[in-house]
Design a protein around this motif. Structure first.
Motif, short mmCIF file in Angstrom:
data_model
loop_
_atom_site.label_atom_id
_atom_site.label_comp_id
_atom_site.label_asym_id
_atom_site.label_seq_id
_atom_site.Cartn_x
_atom_site.Cartn_y
_atom_site.Cartn_z
N THR A 238 0.52 -0.84 -0.33
CA THR A 238 -0.08 -0.11 -0.12
C THR A 238 1.17 1.31 -0.33
OG1 THR A 238 -1.80 -1.41 1.37
CG2 THR A 238 -1.63 1.52 0.95
N PHE A 239 0.53 2.54 -0.75
CA PHE A 239 1.29 3.54 -1.30
C PHE A 239 -0.18 4.34 -0.58
CE2 PHE A 239 4.74 1.71 -3.61
CZ PHE A 239 5.95 2.06 -4.20
N SER A 240 0.64 4.91 0.64
CA SER A 240 0.03 5.80 1.34
C SER A 240 0.28 7.17 1.20
CB SER A 240 -0.06 5.64 3.46
OG SER A 240 -0.11 4.50 3.48
N ARG A 241 -1.09 7.96 1.43
CA ARG A 241 -1.28 9.35 1.15
C ARG A 241 -0.01 10.17 1.80
NH1 ARG A 241 -2.79 14.27 3.30
NH2 ARG A 241 -3.43 13.10 5.59
N ALA A 242 0.13 11.30 1.61
CA ALA A 242 2.12 12.34 2.00
C ALA A 242 2.74 11.39 2.64
CB ALA A 242 0.67 12.49 3.33
N THR A 243 3.04 9.57 2.03
CA THR A 243 4.07 8.94 2.60
C THR A 243 4.82 8.91 1.22
OG1 THR A 243 2.94 7.80 4.51
CG2 THR A 243 4.50 7.15 3.84
N ALA A 244 6.08 8.58 1.61
CA ALA A 244 7.58 7.69 0.84
C ALA A 244 8.06 6.21 0.68
CB ALA A 244 8.52 8.78 1.13
N ARG A 245 8.01 5.35 0.09
CA ARG A 245 7.92 4.21 0.31
C ARG A 245 9.54 4.70 -0.64
NH1 ARG A 245 6.48 -0.67 1.17
NH2 ARG A 245 4.48 -0.13 1.72
N ASN A 246 10.30 4.28 0.69
CA ASN A 246 11.51 4.52 -0.16
C ASN A 246 12.92 3.21 -0.54
OD1 ASN A 246 14.37 4.57 -0.14
ND2 ASN A 246 15.10 5.45 1.75
N ILE A 247 12.44 3.01 -1.72
CA ILE A 247 13.30 1.52 -2.45
C ILE A 247 14.70 1.13 -1.92
CG2 ILE A 247 11.93 0.91 -3.90
CD1 ILE A 247 13.18 1.70 -5.98
N GLY A 248 15.52 2.30 -1.94
CA GLY A 248 16.88 2.69 -1.84
C GLY A 248 17.48 2.52 -2.83
N ASN A 249 18.74 1.98 -3.17
CA ASN A 249 19.82 2.44 -4.58
C ASN A 249 19.08 1.28 -5.36
OD1 ASN A 249 21.85 3.95 -3.40
ND2 ASN A 249 22.92 2.08 -3.85
N LEU A 250 18.77 2.11 -6.82
CA LEU A 250 18.41 1.76 -7.95
C LEU A 250 19.15 0.55 -8.03
CD1 LEU A 250 16.86 4.63 -10.10
CD2 LEU A 250 15.93 3.44 -8.86
N TRP A 251 19.04 -0.57 -8.47
CA TRP A 251 19.20 -1.54 -9.24
C TRP A 251 20.17 -1.71 -10.76
CZ3 TRP A 251 17.27 -5.52 -12.74
CH2 TRP A 251 17.74 -6.99 -13.10
N ASP A 252 21.48 -1.51 -10.39
CA ASP A 252 22.04 -1.44 -11.18
C ASP A 252 22.46 -2.25 -12.69
OD1 ASP A 252 23.40 -3.48 -10.47
OD2 ASP A 252 25.48 -2.06 -9.76
N GLY A 253 21.88 -2.88 -12.78
CA GLY A 253 21.23 -3.62 -13.93
C GLY A 253 22.32 -5.15 -13.54
N GLU A 254 22.70 -5.70 -12.45
CA GLU A 254 23.93 -6.99 -12.69
C GLU A 254 22.83 -7.49 -11.73
OE1 GLU A 254 27.02 -8.81 -9.30
OE2 GLU A 254 26.96 -6.46 -9.40
N ALA A 255 22.54 -8.71 -12.06
CA ALA A 255 21.64 -9.33 -11.63
C ALA A 255 21.23 -9.84 -9.41
CB ALA A 255 21.58 -11.16 -12.15
N VAL A 256 20.57 -10.30 -9.29
CA VAL A 256 20.30 -11.02 -7.50
C VAL A 256 19.99 -11.75 -8.07
CG1 VAL A 256 19.97 -10.21 -5.44
CG2 VAL A 256 21.29 -8.50 -7.40
N TYR A 257 20.01 -12.84 -7.24
CA TYR A 257 18.71 -14.05 -7.47
C TYR A 257 19.41 -14.64 -5.64
CZ TYR A 257 19.37 -14.11 -11.94
OH TYR A 257 19.97 -14.59 -13.75
N VAL A 258 18.06 -15.41 -5.69
CA VAL A 258 17.32 -15.60 -4.09
C VAL A 258 16.80 -16.66 -4.23
CG1 VAL A 258 17.57 -12.81 -3.14
CG2 VAL A 258 15.57 -14.62 -4.30
N ILE A 259 16.95 -17.43 -2.51
CA ILE A 259 16.66 -19.01 -2.28
C ILE A 259 15.74 -18.11 -1.53
CG2 ILE A 259 17.09 -21.43 -1.82
CD1 ILE A 259 19.73 -20.78 -2.24
N GLU A 260 14.19 -19.05 -1.83
CA GLU A 260 13.64 -18.85 -0.38
C GLU A 260 11.96 -19.41 -0.94
OE1 GLU A 260 11.27 -15.12 -1.65
OE2 GLU A 260 10.47 -16.11 -3.93
N GLY A 261 10.97 -19.99 0.88
CA GLY A 261 10.20 -21.13 0.50
C GLY A 261 10.62 -21.24 1.71
N THR A 262 9.81 -23.25 1.93
CA THR A 262 9.98 -23.20 3.73
C THR A 262 10.92 -23.83 3.64
OG1 THR A 262 9.00 -25.25 2.60
CG2 THR A 262 6.90 -23.62 3.32
#
Length: 537
Positions: A238-262
């Motif tokens: 949710t993007f709320s009124r009068a609030t900034a959602r900070n995503i930090g540094n923009l991705w520079d194009g270098e791939a990032v892979y993650v492992i997730e799950g149970t």
């Protein structure tokens, strides 16, 4: 205020009764607006303040007029040059919108620009919509938009624009309506908002969008001279009124892979293999997983690389992904073996996770990459040990083939047979690997190198025997350089690495590697520096 309206009325009478219209001076009206933290203008720390060039639109119930200010700060005095009727209710909109329709206070029509201009440390003033309503001339403005906040990382000097869109094609900008009472902004025009540069690396920027819930997440598109990349969030956000959602540094194009799950305690970033490597697009994970399932995905593009990986039991595992070739491997066991001169600990000995086997040690119980006992035994037939030829070969760096790190000590020495007056191939050296799971499937990677040898002057042939016998593979293992010049560009994968994939042991759980020195110019010579055997999940 009364004087203004009296003069305006006098002007109307004069126009109707006289042959010549007398000159009438209209005194500009003025209103004071109080702008708090929830309002517009420019950012100074956490405060929001008015700028001297700001203009607003005020609606008195029957007509709208443009009001401007020369003040700056938390409050400012706004004036208009023309007549403006004093009424009991005022609605005000920032920034000034000549075409805004105030006839319905529950749906004031205006525009949130879909094309916005980047301002370092700030937002585009034209996109920072705010509204106020009052029964007096003192108005408090309330911000209407939400913001995507981001920072341009150092070195990203070719950024041209950043765009935002919802993953369900939600409207985020363009034509919009404002509910004055609830301070709700609803976009109806565009499903994408774009902030265009120029940008300054290291600076922070704000892109204004219509506040709302994005149940399927959102996508940030980064446009650079060198290419276009996407950062994707698949979460309900949710993007709320009068609030900034900070995503930090923009991705520079270098791939990032993650492992997730149970099968993993928390989402984990895979290591990008770097160094003197044959492939710079390899990503690796070695560590603990638990009974369950895992998947690998691209963090920013949110693309699932492999899902439904079942982890049968708690333990240590090895996951490798090559994003260039698409090669994906999951191993439940890794065993690394280095054939070494037992007395040459300063140069030839390899530290853990390598198992060191000398010529005099014909049977060796080995541990895996994590130091766990495997029950696997390596038995080697009689052979001598070859040390490096001296000189600069003792100073060689580690080399990565995929995500296998072959230390300098692994390359330096080898099990060797060398007959300089041969008339036929050498007898085979047998390396027997026992204690394997008969129904298992194993990848084997053999390392073979001879320093300061002409490339084709030493040829070694390998054959792997399990439940079936592989076709022989021959390697020209010479590395004809006295120094490490050109090492980084040298293709070890082609010249000195031999792979046998998905090998099945025999019924007794054994695999045999046969090593033969091929006859070349009256010389039969083989070298085997080490190998890796890994059980496929």
């Amino acid at each position: 205020m009364k004087k203004m309206y009296f003069l305006a009325a006098l002007a109307v009478i004069a126009a109707g009764c006289a042959k010549e219209t007398p000159e009438v001076v209209i005194e500009p009206s003025s209103l004071v607006f109080t702008a708090g933290i929830d309002t517009k203008a420019h950012i100074e720390g956490t405060a929001v303040k008015w700028d001297a060039s700001d203009a607003i639109t005020i609606w008195n119930g029957t007509a709208a007029a443009k009001f401007t200010t020369t003040d700056s700060g938390a409050s400012a005095t706004f004036t208009t040059a023309g007549a403006f009727a004093e009424t009991g209710t005022y609605t005000a909109l920032y920034p000034h919108d000549e075409s805004a329709d105030f006839s319905d206070p529950a749906a004031v029509a205006t525009t949130l620009p879909a094309a916005q201009t980047a301002v370092a440390g700030n937002f585009d003033p034209a996109a920072n919509l705010a509204v106020a309503s009052s029964t007096t001339t003192s108005l408090t403005f309330f911000n209407l938009v939400s913001y995507l906040k981001f920072t341009v990382p150092a070195g990203m000097d070719d950024l041209t624009s950043v765009s935002f869109s919802g993953n369900d094609s939600e409207k985020v900008a363009g034509a919009a309506t404002v509910n004055v009472g609830t301070k709700a902004l609803t976009a109806t025009g565009s499903d994408i908002a774009t902030l265009s540069g120029p940008f300054t690396a290291g600076s922070t920027y704000y892109l204004a969008i219509a506040p709302q819930e994005f149940t399927s997440g959102y996508t940030v598109t980064i446009n650079r001279d060198g290419g276009t990349y996407t950062m994707v969030s698949g979460n309900d956000v949710t993007f709320s009124r009068a609030t900034a959602r900070n995503i930090g540094n923009l991705w520079d194009g270098e791939a990032v892979y993650v492992i997730e799950g149970t099968g993993i305690a928390a989402t984990t970033v895979m290591t990008h293999v770097t160094g003197t490597t044959q492939h710079n697009d390899v990503y690796s994970f070695r560590g603990a997983l638990k009974t369950g399932t895992v998947q690998v995905r691209s963090k920013y593009e949110n693309t699932v690389i492999r899902s439904g990986i079942t982890i049968p039991k708690d333990g240590n595992y090895h996951i490798m992904y090559n994003s260039s070739t698409g090669t994906f491997k999951v191993y439940s066991q890794d065993i690394l073996v280095d054939f070494v001169n037992g007395g040459d600990t300063g140069t030839g000995a390899s530290a853990a996770p390598w198992n060191m086997i000398t010529a005099g040690n014909s049977n060796h119980d080995v541990v895996d990459y994590f130091g766990d006992v495997t029950g696997v035994n390596i038995a080697v037939g009689a052979s001598s040990v070859h040390n490096g030829t001296g000189g600069d070969d003792k100073n060689g760096p580690s080399v990565f083939i995929d995500d296998d790190e072959f230390l300098r000590s692994v390359w330096y020495d080898s099990f060797e047979y060398d007959n300089g007056s041969a008339t036929a191939d050498s007898d085979p050296l047998s390396i027997t690997i026992s204690g394997l799971k008969a129904s298992g499937s194993y990848d084997i990677r053999i390392v073979s190198m001879r320093f300061n040898a002409t490339t084709s002057a030493r040829q070694t042939q390998y054959t792997v025997i399990g439940s079936t016998t592989s076709s022989p593979k021959t390697v020209n293992q010479g590395y004809a350089r006295g120094t490490w010049a050109g090492w980084a560009a040298y293709d070890f994968r082609t010249n000195n690495i031999t792979d046998f994939d998905a090998v099945t042991p025999d019924a007794e759980g054994k695999i045999v590697i046969q090593v033969v020195g091929k006859l070349v110019a009256s010389r039969a010579s083989y070298h085997v520096n080490g190998f890796r055997i890994s059980k496929l999940l």
